[in-house]
Design an enzyme around this catalytic site. Structure first.
Site, short mmCIF file in Angstrom:
data_model
loop_
_atom_site.label_atom_id
_atom_site.label_comp_id
_atom_site.label_asym_id
_atom_site.label_seq_id
_atom_site.Cartn_x
_atom_site.Cartn_y
_atom_site.Cartn_z
N GLY A 70 41.03 52.67 30.70
CA GLY A 70 39.69 53.20 30.44
C GLY A 70 39.17 53.98 31.63
O GLY A 70 38.59 55.07 31.50
N ASN A 71 39.42 53.42 32.81
CA ASN A 71 38.88 54.00 34.03
C ASN A 71 39.49 55.34 34.43
O ASN A 71 38.87 56.13 35.14
CB ASN A 71 39.11 53.01 35.16
N LYS A 104 46.31 48.03 24.43
CA LYS A 104 47.04 49.26 24.79
C LYS A 104 48.16 49.01 25.80
O LYS A 104 49.17 49.71 25.78
CB LYS A 104 46.08 50.36 25.28
N LYS A 109 48.25 43.22 31.31
CA LYS A 109 49.04 44.24 32.02
C LYS A 109 50.29 43.62 32.63
O LYS A 109 51.38 44.19 32.58
CB LYS A 109 48.20 44.90 33.13
N LYS A 134 38.56 40.01 19.57
CA LYS A 134 38.22 41.25 20.28
C LYS A 134 36.87 41.76 19.79
O LYS A 134 36.68 42.06 18.61
CB LYS A 134 39.33 42.28 20.01
P1 ADP Z 1 41.76 49.10 32.03
O1 ADP Z 1 40.56 49.66 31.36
O2 ADP Z 1 42.40 50.04 32.98
O3 ADP Z 1 42.73 48.47 31.06
P2 ADP Z 1 40.83 46.42 32.83
O4 ADP Z 1 39.41 46.28 33.23
O5 ADP Z 1 41.24 45.91 31.50
O6 ADP Z 1 41.22 47.96 33.02
O7 ADP Z 1 41.77 45.72 33.92
C1 ADP Z 1 41.64 46.02 35.31
C2 ADP Z 1 40.82 44.94 36.01
O8 ADP Z 1 41.59 43.74 36.16
C3 ADP Z 1 40.40 45.26 37.42
O9 ADP Z 1 39.23 46.03 37.46
C4 ADP Z 1 40.21 43.87 38.06
O10 ADP Z 1 38.84 43.56 38.15
C5 ADP Z 1 40.84 42.92 37.06
N1 ADP Z 1 41.71 41.91 37.66
C6 ADP Z 1 41.75 40.62 37.24
N2 ADP Z 1 42.62 39.89 37.95
C7 ADP Z 1 43.15 40.74 38.89
C8 ADP Z 1 44.11 40.56 39.93
N3 ADP Z 1 44.68 39.37 40.16
N4 ADP Z 1 44.45 41.64 40.67
C9 ADP Z 1 43.88 42.84 40.44
N5 ADP Z 1 42.94 43.06 39.47
C10 ADP Z 1 42.57 42.02 38.68
MG MG Z 2 41.86 46.79 29.61
#
Ligand code: ADP
Ligand code: MG
Length: 319
Positions: free
Chosen positions: A12-13, A219, A281, A132
């Site tokens: 998303g970012n 995704k 992820k 969700k």
């Molecule tokens: P995207 O929209 O890219 O899928 P998400 O918000 O779903 O992003 O996932 C990214 C987020 O995961 C980061 O902003 C961070 O706050 C979070 N996060 C949770 N645990 C961890 C970790 N152990 N290391 C790094 N980021 C983490």
């Molecule tokens: Mg996400």
């Protein structure tokens, strides 16, 4: 030299940052900056498939759906159509921005965006446990009416403002329609944008017909499955953190730059990665490696080209 195929998942970012409202100017600027970071991969000879999230965008589509019905009596479209709309809109934007980035770098390549259906299993347990949250926040009365009228399921918001949001299942992806075409096009040197928003969720019924599922697919999971199915060597997840950390946001937080499969799985099981953000992820990376992928990378969207950033996960340690 054998060319490598990489799947790059844009979070998303990479398209829209948390502090922005989502105007098209903002999205185009973020997207261009993200794509600039992929040019080095092309220059190193990689073939590319791009996937992307759609959280904020499909949320806006669902709210327009609702407002359109309230104000003009326009029939609401089901979730699969909203996801397909978001694939078209976001995919077109990435395609046009990528064409411009390539032109500025003197690179000549086709960029093509494919509306992609991703098959889920109708017996996936997620269908009995929708989690969700999607669309706007409703009052209790509105939520009760919509439950009665459409059979939607709602869950109470935990945030201060309260209210109710619709919840839909997030089943696991099991197949990706046209994955062979996606792989072939990419290996011919075309940049392919596919499986946006985790794909349009469909299932195969007892008559072998393809039917829409009222669901959304993660995704990262769909991107990982696609990467495995097309035999990609590398899988990149671009998000808003430059590394993954253990003891995240605690005083003893530690960057993990190089990880192997076993340690990553151990950290996952120890709960270092938050459910709903980093954990999917990590699971996506591990399943990519266990089905033959060589390397998975998680890093910040605008920092990929600067190779000092990024967590690299491989089956065995690599230094
Ligand atoms: P995207 O929209 O890219 O899928 P998400 O918000 O779903 O992003 O996932 C990214 C987020 O995961 C980061 O902003 C961070 O706050 C979070 N996060 C949770 N645990 C961890 C970790 N152990 N290391 C790094 N980021 C983490
Ligand atoms: Mg996400």
């Amino acid at each position: 030299m054998k060319k490598k195929l990489a799947v790059v998942a844009l979070g998303g970012n990479a398209l829209l940052r948390g502090n922005q409202i989502g105007t098209i100017d903002e999205q185009e600027e973020n997207t261009t900056q993200t794509l600039e970071n992929l040019v080095f991969l092309i220059n190193e000879g990689y073939d590319l498939v791009i996937t992307h999230g759609n959280g904020p965008q499909v949320g806006n589509i669902l709210m327009r759906n609702d407002a359109g019905e309230q104000m003009y009596g326009i029939a609401q479209m089901p979730v699969d159509i909203c996801v397909a709309d978001s694939q078209g809109g976001i995919g077109y934007m990435i395609e046009r921005m990528f064409r411009n980035v390539l032109i500025h770098h003197g690179i000549s390549k086709n960029v093509v965006c494919l509306v992609t259906q991703v098959v889920v299993d109708r017996n996936d347990p997620a269908f009995n446990d929708p989690q969700k949250r999607i669309g706007k926040i409703y009052s209790r009365e509105e939520a009760d009416n919509l439950s009665a009228k459409r059979g939607w399921i709602f869950s109470e918001e935990v945030k201060a403002e309260g209210g109710f949001r619709r919840v839909v299942p997030s089943p696991l992806p099991v197949d990706i329609l046209n994955h062979d075409i996606i792989g072939d096009l990419a290996r011919q040197g075309n940049i392919v944008i596919a499986a946006g928003g985790g794909g349009v969720p469909v299932y195969i019924d007892e008559k072998n017909d393809v039917k829409p599922a009222e669901a959304v697919i993660d995704k990262d999971r769909a991107s990982s499955l696609l990467a495995s199915m097309i035999g990609a060597e590398e899988f990149y997840i671009l998000t808003d953190v430059p590394y993954i950390y253990i003891n995240y946001k605690k005083p003893d937080q530690e960057i993990k730059e190089f990880l192997d499969y076993a340690d990553t799985l151990k950290y996952l099981n120890e709960g270092h990665f938050a459910r709903g953000s980093m954990a999917p992820k990590i699971e996506a990376c591990l399943s990519f490696l266990s089905s033959g992928g060589k390397m998975a990378v998680i890093t910040e969207a605008f920092k990929l080209a600067d190779k000092k950033y990024g967590s690299k996960i491989t089956m065995e340690y690599e230094k």
